[in-house]
Design a protein around this motif. Structure first.
Motif, PDB file in Angstrom:
ATOM      1  N   HIS A   1      -6.894   4.555   6.234  1.00 53.58           N
ATOM      2  CA  HIS A   1      -6.219   5.575   5.431  1.00 53.58           C
ATOM      3  C   HIS A   1      -6.491   6.938   6.057  1.00 53.58           C
TER       4      HIS A   1
ATOM      5  N   ASP B   1       0.831  -1.208   0.000  1.00 58.27           N
ATOM      6  CA  ASP B   1       0.000   0.000   0.000  1.00 58.27           C
ATOM      7  C   ASP B   1       0.872   1.267   0.000  1.00 58.27           C
TER       8      ASP B   1
ATOM      9  N   ASN C   1      -1.386   5.871   4.647  1.00 59.45           N
ATOM     10  CA  ASN C   1      -1.979   4.894   5.575  1.00 59.45           C
ATOM     11  C   ASN C   1      -1.709   5.351   7.014  1.00 59.45           C
TER      12      ASN C   1
ATOM     13  N   HIS D   1      -7.452  -1.434   9.093  1.00 60.09           N
ATOM     14  CA  HIS D   1      -6.589  -0.858   8.057  1.00 60.09           C
ATOM     15  C   HIS D   1      -7.188   0.496   7.696  1.00 60.09           C
TER      16      HIS D   1
HETATM   17 ZN   LIG Z   1      -5.191   0.456   1.815  1.00 61.83          ZN
END
Ligand SMILES: [Zn+2]
Length: 523
Positions: free
Chosen positions: A210, A14, A244, A208
């Motif tokens: 962002h 990512d 992230n 997870h």
């Molecule tokens: Zn991601």
């Protein structure tokens, strides 16, 4: 024993989506070793099959990457719509990556299933179930990334939960709730997470986030507090768009503020050096104001403040900087009192009494009035202090220099500089070429010094900044040049101010080299 929290770094997958980041396979192997030394639990290495580089990374990793405690993870999609797992290319590539751990991503938002995949919702569920089952049957540990989970849950909670349940029942060991578009705020994360935990009491969850709303770390902290097992992010917060969740903030937050072991405690002082090393590999300067690891994260300016700080550091710093491998810095400016001058002097290893401190403050005030700015020029400040103690640099004396810029008909522009200096009573003349006048001057000066002071070959110009100072008094404008010079293990900044940009640059250049020669004598 309480199950430990898993730190899952996705810089190599990512994080590499960030604009301006392009890592070679060798870079990726270096990053993996760095992350392993820091002590993260999982390193997502990339997406085998999606591009040649990631495929090669996993091949080379099997032979060249001897990780300590960290586990490498290969990432991929669920099987293709209406396809068969046995013959699916992505499934094959995931298995070929040779890792014990796999992470597959599937769509948890009904809208994406019908509009992007163009299949009915039942097939969306089967794609997840089949893929997880198949990879589990090949003896792999499987994590499931529920893509767009939070948006999907808001739109159709029943379907988002069906997707999670399918992955769970098929044997996925972690169900990772992804905020793929990054628009979810922490209070919504708390509510939705609580509902998922109630709906799937046996599942091991991960998150997870962002950073599109600036809350990726905050949401991650809430999720850990609510008991998730795995938290994904990137060291230095790399990642597409706004990045992230930043592990260089999240790890010390967890460790120092919440008392949760994120990485082995003895590794925490590696945090700042690792963050800087990573920034060097990805070739993006680390924001000096970044929490914990930034150059300015423990920097103090005001005079009163620094005098108290010298006596009681804990009164003005939220953590001792050494716990994360950073250091306290004192800035020198005309606001500074004697205490900060003393602290700065001891930081530089210089002796100073009160009388000298008074003269230093006077000189700083005088020069700052003329446009100098010593806060950002610790190298020139060191020379200023030495100068007031009667020290003189004896490495060389300038006789003259001259710089020409040559622009040819084919639009190629080059510069040439001639420098005449005296070294140990001997006159030397040398010529340097460069892309611009400052580069040419730097080359010529170093060439003239090289035979007597070979260490100049180890010095590099790493940053050069020019700023025009405003000329409110009607005279011609002055320019201020700030220059950063580095040797193999440290860097220092120097400054020059003049109406002529070449002269201002020369001043900063000479200071930079003199400090470099001083450091070489000391080391
Ligand atoms: Zn991601």
């Amino acid at each position: 024993m309480e199950p430990t929290l898993e730190i899952y770094d996705t810089t190599l997958r990512d994080g590499s989506q960030q604009e301006g980041i392009s890592l070679t396979v060798s870079d990726k192997l270096r990053v993996a070793r760095l992350l392993d030394d820091l002590g993260v639990t999982f390193i997502e290495g990339g997406w085998p099959g999606a591009n040649q580089k990631d495929t090669e990374f996993f091949q080379r990793a099997q032979h060249e990457l001897d990780l300590g405690a960290a586990r490498l993870v290969a990432f991929g999609m669920t099987r293709r719509p209406n396809g068969d797992t046995e013959t699916d290319a992505v499934m094959g590539q995931l298995l070929d990556a040779g890792t014990e751990h796999l992470c597959i991503v599937g769509k948890a938002w009904d809208y994406h299933v019908t509009e992007a995949l163009r299949v009915d919702l039942d097939e969306g569920v089967r794609m997840v179930a089949d893929s997880v089952q198949y990879l589990r049957s090949k003896d792999r540990h499987v994590f499931f990334d529920a893509e767009h989970f939070f948006d999907g849950y808001r739109a159709n909670p029943g379907y988002a939960m069906d997707i999670l349940a399918a992955a769970h029942e098929s044997g996925a060991e972690r169900l990772v709730l992804c905020d793929t578009n990054g628009g979810t705020l922490p209070h919504e994360v708390s509510r939705i997470l609580a509902e998922v935990q109630a709906g799937l009491p046996g599942a091991q969850l991960g998150v997870h986030f962002h950073n599109d709303t600036g809350t990726a770390v905050a949401s991650s902290l809430l999720a850990v507090d609510a008991g998730v097992r795995q938290v994904q992010g990137c060291l230095n917060g790399y990642g597409e768009r706004t990045g992230n969740a930043d592990l260089s903030i999240l790890i010390p937050d967890l460790q120092l503020k919440m008392g949760i072991d994120a990485i082995p405690e003895e590794n925490l002082p590696l945090l700042s050096p690792t963050a800087h090393h990573l920034a060097e590999i990805v070739n993006i300067a680390l924001d000096p104001h970044r929490p914990y690891v930034g150059h300015s994260a423990f920097t103090h300016k005001a005079g009163l403040h620094t005098s108290a700080l010298a006596r009681r550091p804990d009164a003005y710093e939220h953590e001792p900087p050494a716990t994360v491998g950073n250091t306290t810095r004192m800035l020198v400016s005309e606001m500074a009192g004697k205490a900060s001058i003393h602290s700065k002097a001891s930081e530089l290893g210089l002796d100073m009494d009160d009388e000298l401190a008074r003269r230093v403050i006077e000189r700083v005030k005088d020069l700052e009035h003329k446009g100098y700015h010593f806060e950002a020029a610790d190298g020139s400040f060191e020379l200023l202090v030495r100068d007031l103690t009667g020290w003189e640099q004896t490495y060389f004396a300038l006789e003259s220099f001259r710089v020409d810029t040559i622009r040819r008909a084919d639009e190629e522009v080059t510069a040439e500089a001639t420098v005449k200096i005296v070294v140990d009573g001997e006159r030397r003349l040398s010529v340097g070429e460069g892309v611009g006048p400052v580069h040419a001057l730097d080359q010529a000066l170093r060439e003239a010094l090289r035979s007597r002071h070979p260490v100049v070959s180890d010095l590099r110009l790493v940053d050069y900044r020019v700023r025009v100072l405003d000329s409110s008094d009607g005279t011609s404008a002055k320019v201020r040049v700030l220059l950063e010079t580095a040797n193999h293990h440290e860097s220092w900044s120097t400054i020059g101010v003049h109406e002529n940009v070449i002269e201002a640059s020369w001043e900063a250049l000479v200071d930079g080299i003199v400090v470099g020669l001083l450091r070489a004598e000391r080391d």
